[in-house]
Write a protein that holds these residues in place. Structure first.
Motif, PDB file in Angstrom:
ATOM      1  N   PHE A  17     -34.370  30.003 -56.462  1.00 37.00           N
ATOM      2  CA  PHE A  17     -33.870  30.689 -57.658  1.00 37.00           C
ATOM      3  C   PHE A  17     -34.421  32.118 -57.773  1.00 37.00           C
ATOM      4  O   PHE A  17     -33.810  32.964 -58.408  1.00 37.00           O
ATOM      5  N   GLY A  40     -26.130  30.416 -62.585  1.00 37.41           N
ATOM      6  CA  GLY A  40     -26.940  30.090 -61.418  1.00 37.41           C
ATOM      7  C   GLY A  40     -28.032  29.108 -61.786  1.00 37.41           C
ATOM      8  O   GLY A  40     -27.818  27.887 -61.791  1.00 37.41           O
ATOM      9  N   ILE A  41     -29.210  29.615 -62.132  1.00 38.54           N
ATOM     10  CA  ILE A  41     -30.310  28.717 -62.502  1.00 38.54           C
ATOM     11  C   ILE A  41     -29.925  27.943 -63.762  1.00 38.54           C
ATOM     12  O   ILE A  41     -29.207  28.462 -64.626  1.00 38.54           O
ATOM     13  N   GLY A  42     -30.388  26.708 -63.845  1.00 35.05           N
ATOM     14  CA  GLY A  42     -30.056  25.871 -64.995  1.00 35.05           C
ATOM     15  C   GLY A  42     -30.871  26.238 -66.219  1.00 35.05           C
ATOM     16  O   GLY A  42     -31.632  25.418 -66.730  1.00 35.05           O
ATOM     17  N   LYS A 109     -40.911  20.317 -63.499  1.00 37.49           N
ATOM     18  CA  LYS A 109     -41.104  21.077 -62.257  1.00 37.49           C
ATOM     19  C   LYS A 109     -42.566  20.988 -61.820  1.00 37.49           C
ATOM     20  O   LYS A 109     -42.862  20.700 -60.661  1.00 37.49           O
ATOM     21  N   TYR A 132     -33.256  19.089 -55.196  1.00 39.66           N
ATOM     22  CA  TYR A 132     -34.010  20.087 -55.981  1.00 39.66           C
ATOM     23  C   TYR A 132     -35.138  20.611 -55.065  1.00 39.66           C
ATOM     24  O   TYR A 132     -35.965  19.823 -54.599  1.00 39.66           O
ATOM     25  N   ASN A 187     -29.537  16.628 -59.666  1.00 44.36           N
ATOM     26  CA  ASN A 187     -29.553  18.059 -59.465  1.00 44.36           C
ATOM     27  C   ASN A 187     -29.632  18.251 -57.955  1.00 44.36           C
ATOM     28  O   ASN A 187     -30.576  17.739 -57.356  1.00 44.36           O
ATOM     29  N   TYR A 218     -32.446  15.018 -66.457  1.00 44.30           N
ATOM     30  CA  TYR A 218     -31.118  15.240 -67.063  1.00 44.30           C
ATOM     31  C   TYR A 218     -30.587  13.999 -67.767  1.00 44.30           C
ATOM     32  O   TYR A 218     -29.395  13.888 -68.030  1.00 44.30           O
ATOM     33  N   LYS A 249     -33.931  20.854 -70.660  1.00 43.64           N
ATOM     34  CA  LYS A 249     -32.483  20.859 -70.782  1.00 43.64           C
ATOM     35  C   LYS A 249     -32.067  20.028 -71.984  1.00 43.64           C
ATOM     36  O   LYS A 249     -31.028  20.253 -72.586  1.00 43.64           O
ATOM     37  N   TYR A 347     -24.305  19.955 -64.358  1.00 47.42           N
ATOM     38  CA  TYR A 347     -24.029  20.634 -63.090  1.00 47.42           C
ATOM     39  C   TYR A 347     -22.684  20.231 -62.496  1.00 47.42           C
ATOM     40  O   TYR A 347     -22.322  19.052 -62.502  1.00 47.42           O
ATOM     41  N   ARG A 388     -23.041  25.394 -56.628  1.00 49.62           N
ATOM     42  CA  ARG A 388     -23.323  24.771 -57.922  1.00 49.62           C
ATOM     43  C   ARG A 388     -23.104  25.751 -59.063  1.00 49.62           C
ATOM     44  O   ARG A 388     -23.574  26.877 -59.027  1.00 49.62           O
TER      45      ARG A 388
HETATM   46  C1  MLT Z   1     -32.192  24.374 -61.670  1.00 43.61           C
HETATM   47  O1  MLT Z   1     -31.439  25.305 -61.906  1.00 43.61           O
HETATM   48  O2  MLT Z   1     -32.057  23.603 -60.702  1.00 43.61           O
HETATM   49  C2  MLT Z   1     -33.312  24.148 -62.600  1.00 43.61           C
HETATM   50  O3  MLT Z   1     -33.130  24.856 -63.753  1.00 43.61           O
HETATM   51  C3  MLT Z   1     -34.558  24.591 -62.045  1.00 43.61           C
HETATM   52  C4  MLT Z   1     -35.667  23.957 -62.796  1.00 43.61           C
HETATM   53  O4  MLT Z   1     -35.480  23.143 -63.694  1.00 43.61           O
HETATM   54  O5  MLT Z   1     -36.782  24.279 -62.415  1.00 43.61           O
END
Ligand code: MLT
Length: 411
Positions: A17, A40-42, A109, A132, A187, A218, A249, A347, A388
């Motif tokens: 990321f 992009g990034i979640g 994480k 991931y 993910n 998630y 999230k 996602y 994604r």
């Molecule tokens: C992702 O986009 O896969 C996640 O946001 C990254 C994360 O949660 O560290």
């Protein structure tokens, strides 16, 4: 002269990321007028819910007075939060988790990355592919991955492909790994496993003495009946599985940071003399030594999510993102893309058109439509040819995204 941890030099130069962010920033700088939509990034876009905001304000007031001030808290988290977690996330689903099996931390994480501290470097690791990247990168750092081959695979890691050919359902490993990482809802693919599909993994781990590291970050997005919210819904999972959860999230805590990890007391591994040792005590020892606890403020905010009002507000936010997921799924289908995910997940995993590689499609989307996503190959070799998108942007931007791709939201 002192030596470094050579394992770090084996890693690709930057984390996935960070690399995406670097490329997008460079593009934005050279195209100042570009109206870029970031998927992009979640990372979430909705503000914290009111229940959490009120609790944060109140917690700040607590810290402002000598009588209610909190300094260092318990490293594994305050019991006021652990009790709510045990009650609402588990007992409500018929699962008994003791509060001393819950370790509140600063996010999934960190915990999925740090868990390797309590595991032998001799363990053989299996991951789904795509995956991931934290699971793989931290095993590289820990010396369990071997060397990176030209095919993008680490020599000591077993990859379990999840592709259109197997319906994105990983097959059981064949190399008898000691540690298996699963993330469901997944993910990056956004797919799920049913109860009976997850049972296969728990049974496998029990039979082979393997540890299951189950990332349920998630889980709040699950809307279908037969999809377990917790690995502990599966019989026998307490003997083999650690579960990771996140408020990022679920409740928009990506900025304020909070998650937790469940380490059941029955879960034991072997020491070098062949004795069985409980992981619960090892993780406690690790956390009390290396971690000083998540902040009092954040834990009070999380506690408020479990009130009736908080639960309602959290559901509202998740529903908002799931509506984006629907817009993306339907819009992408209309624009001719093949996708999976986005039903019990934020996602959407899409096949890149024609023979475009994931990074080629990244450049194409960014340059032509000013849309940012994440290249599938960044999640592992089986992610090549995939891409994604996240449902975490606003309704407005999500609609603009599919309009740019030539579709309309018909609802
Ligand atoms: C992702 O986009 O896969 C996640 O946001 C990254 C994360 O949660 O560290």
């Amino acid at each position: 002269m002192f030596r470094i941890n050579d394992n770090f030099t084996k890693l690709p130069a930057s984390y996935l990321f960070s690399e995406v962010a670097r490329r997008v920033n460079a593009y934005a700088e050279s195209h100042p007028g570009a109206d870029i939509i970031r998927m992009g990034i979640g990372d979430v876009t909705r503000p914290l819910c009111q229940a959490a905001v009120d609790a944060l304000h109140k917690a700040v007031d607590d810290e402002a007075s000598g009588e209610t001030f909190h300094g260092y808290g318990p490293e594994q988290g305050y019991s006021f939060l652990a009790e709510k977690i045990a009650r609402y996330d588990y007992r409500k689903r018929g699962i008994e988790i003791d509060i001393d099996e819950i370790f509140v931390g600063d996010g999934a994480k960190s915990d999925t990355g740090n868990i390797g501290d309590i595991l032998s470097t001799a363990n053989r690791v299996a991951v789904t592919d795509p995956v991931y990247p934290v699971y793989v990168d931290t095993n590289v750092m820990g010396g369990r991955a071997g060397d990176l081959g030209a095919d993008g695979r680490w020599s000591e890691i077993e990859y379990l492909p999840c592709t259109a050919e197997n319906g994105f359902v990983p097959a059981l490993p064949v190399n008898n790994p000691d540690v298996i990482y699963l993330c469901y809802p997944n993910n990056p693919t956004g797919t799920t496993l049913t109860r009976s599909q997850l049972k296969v993994w728990v049974d496998y781990c029990r039979e082979h003495g393997a540890l299951l590291l189950f990332d349920a970050a998630y889980e709040a997005f699950i809307r279908e009946e037969d999809v377990p919210h917790s690995i502990y819904e599966i019989e026998g999972a307490r003997e083999v599985a650690i579960e990771f959860r996140s408020f990022s999230k679920t409740a928009g805590f990506t900025g304020i940071r909070l998650g937790y990890t469940v380490v059941p007391k029955e879960l034991k591994g072997l020491d070098d003399k062949g004795n069985k040792v409980a992981l619960n005590g090892l993780w406690r020892r690790r956390q009390t030594t290396k971690f000083n606890g998540a902040s009092y403020l954040t834990q009070r905010a999380a506690e408020a999510l479990y009130t009736e009002e908080g639960q309602r507000q959290v559901k509202e936010t998740i529903d908002y993102y799931l509506e984006n997921a629907r817009i993306l799924r339907e819009g992408l289908a209309e624009a001719g893309y093949e996708t999976v995910g986005g039903i019990n997940s934020p996602y959407i995993w899409l096949k890149t058109p024609g023979t475009m590689t994931s990074w080629e499609f990244f450049d194409y989307l960014l340059d032509r439509y000013h849309i940012v996503g994440t290249p599938g190959s960044g999640f592992g070799p089986s992610g090549e040819g995939y891409f994604r998108l996240t449902a975490f942007n606003t309704h407005e931007n999500t609609r603009r995204c599919i309009e740019r791709l030539g579709a309309t939201d018909r609802k």
